[in-house]
Design a protein around this motif. Structure first.
Motif, short mmCIF file in Angstrom:
data_model
loop_
_atom_site.label_atom_id
_atom_site.label_comp_id
_atom_site.label_asym_id
_atom_site.label_seq_id
_atom_site.Cartn_x
_atom_site.Cartn_y
_atom_site.Cartn_z
N UNK A 180 -33.54 -12.03 -5.27
CA UNK A 180 -34.31 -13.29 -5.11
C UNK A 180 -35.78 -13.08 -5.42
N UNK B 231 -22.31 -19.50 -0.92
CA UNK B 231 -23.56 -20.23 -1.15
C UNK B 231 -23.44 -21.67 -0.73
N UNK B 232 -24.50 -22.21 -0.13
CA UNK B 232 -24.50 -23.59 0.31
C UNK B 232 -25.93 -24.08 0.32
N UNK B 233 -26.11 -25.37 0.13
CA UNK B 233 -27.45 -25.94 0.20
C UNK B 233 -27.64 -26.70 1.50
N UNK C 202 -22.87 -25.31 -6.53
CA UNK C 202 -23.72 -26.30 -5.84
C UNK C 202 -24.79 -26.75 -6.85
N UNK C 203 -25.40 -27.93 -6.61
CA UNK C 203 -26.30 -28.51 -7.64
C UNK C 203 -27.42 -27.57 -8.10
N UNK C 204 -28.08 -26.86 -7.17
CA UNK C 204 -29.20 -26.00 -7.56
C UNK C 204 -28.71 -24.84 -8.43
N UNK C 205 -27.54 -24.29 -8.10
CA UNK C 205 -26.99 -23.18 -8.88
C UNK C 205 -26.58 -23.68 -10.27
N UNK D 48 -29.22 -14.43 -7.28
CA UNK D 48 -28.98 -14.97 -5.94
C UNK D 48 -28.47 -13.88 -5.00
N UNK E 205 -30.99 -22.08 -2.07
CA UNK E 205 -29.58 -21.69 -1.91
C UNK E 205 -29.45 -20.75 -0.71
N UNK E 206 -28.72 -21.23 0.30
CA UNK E 206 -28.53 -20.45 1.52
C UNK E 206 -27.06 -20.09 1.67
#
Lengths: 200, 200
Positions: A37, B63-65, A4-7, A33, B54-55
């Motif tokens: 955290x 992981x997902x945003x 995902x973009x943040x990762x 993660x 990141x959730x």
């Protein structure tokens, strides 16, 4: 799908660290993660604090959080003895020898005119002013043995001579505890040229 | 003197990363201070954004945003096929094979009652509910081959049987491109037990 973009952004940011490639960066990001955290937030806070709060000592150019670094503030240190090094990591190496009780001057680089690094960038004007103050008795050169290190050493030598301050250089030779067969030829040649009288 | 407090704190914070000991941490801190303060601030920002943003995906726990991860949102993926893995890093490994077009279910761990990791902690109640929805045709087990991995695999097998969903497990055997002499005995035994008819 990849990350995902943040990762993705986090992994890419980790690769700015020395010795960290894409795979280690990915492992670091996932480790934080999955089970760290709070460690991750702590690292972010430490990074921000250090990047903004660590400045340079007004006298020796080493890292400092106040006007002067801990060494320059320490009254037990001999201000007549100044060791010239290229970087703060070199200060640390000399400190770990537990042999030196003088001050330092940190160049934060070495002379390299083609890269735009001249005497001013290395604070050699500041060093010149300190030499002319008359407090320094001896300069110890501990810059590297590369071409840039040698050029820097000779520039500093000229400054010290003009100010009438004596200059020494740390000994070059075979390292302690090393087997002679693993020492490179250039080091061994230097060690032979620098041989000293031996007595029991 | 050793390090100033902010530098000390930064070095200590770096050691929370996997594979980073005190010496690498020191090298990282000095590298950022000397020639990468903007990189350091960027890393801090990326860390904060990822740790907070990141959730977990509501359906597969990866992981997902947003509510759902990219895989669960993708209409080209086959929702009748679900691969069970222990961690998001395992999802990445399967994705890199470019062989799989189904969905995932990420346990975020493996059964380990002594450490307080039971079926609820792994979201196995969520999986049970999905199995009973009737959309899943096949569960593919890709958990590890440790004791915990085996225990988890058998627990999932029971859940799937109750719901009347067929279960497969990824093949265990010698890795591609590996020389037989470097394969350990347990893997080779598994490969022999799992031998299959061969034809040209």
């Amino acid at each position: 799908m990849k990350h995902t973009p943040l990762v993705e952004k986090l992994i890419q940011s980790f690769t700015c660290l020395p010795g960290v490639g894409p795979r280690s960066a990915q492992r670091m990001a996932y480790a934080l993660l999955e089970r760290g955290r709070d460690d991750g937030r702590g690292l972010a806070a430490a990074l921000n604090a250090a990047m903004d709060g660590v400045k340079q000592c007004r006298r020796c150019r080493n890292y400092a959080e106040q006007e002067l670094c801990p060494v320059c503030q320490d009254p037990r240190r001999d201000p007549g003895l100044v060791c010239i090094v290229a970087s703060p990591a070199d200060v640390l190496a000399v400190e770990q020898s537990a042999e030196y009780r003088g001050h330092y001057f940190v160049l934060m680089g070495e002379l390299s005119p083609l890269d735009g690094v001249g005497p001013r960038e290395l604070g050699l004007d500041v060093l010149e002013a300190r030499l002319n103050e008359g407090q320094i008795q001896e300069l110890i050169l501990a810059t590297g043995t590369t071409v840039e290190g040698e050029a820097t050493a000779h520039y500093v030598l000229d400054l010290a001579r003009e100010a009438g301050v004596s200059v020494t250089r740390i000994a070059q030779g075979v390292p302690m505890g090393g087997d002679l067969e693993f020492v490179d030829g250039a080091t061994l040649a230097q060690a032979l040229r620098g041989r000293r009288p031996f007595s029991s």
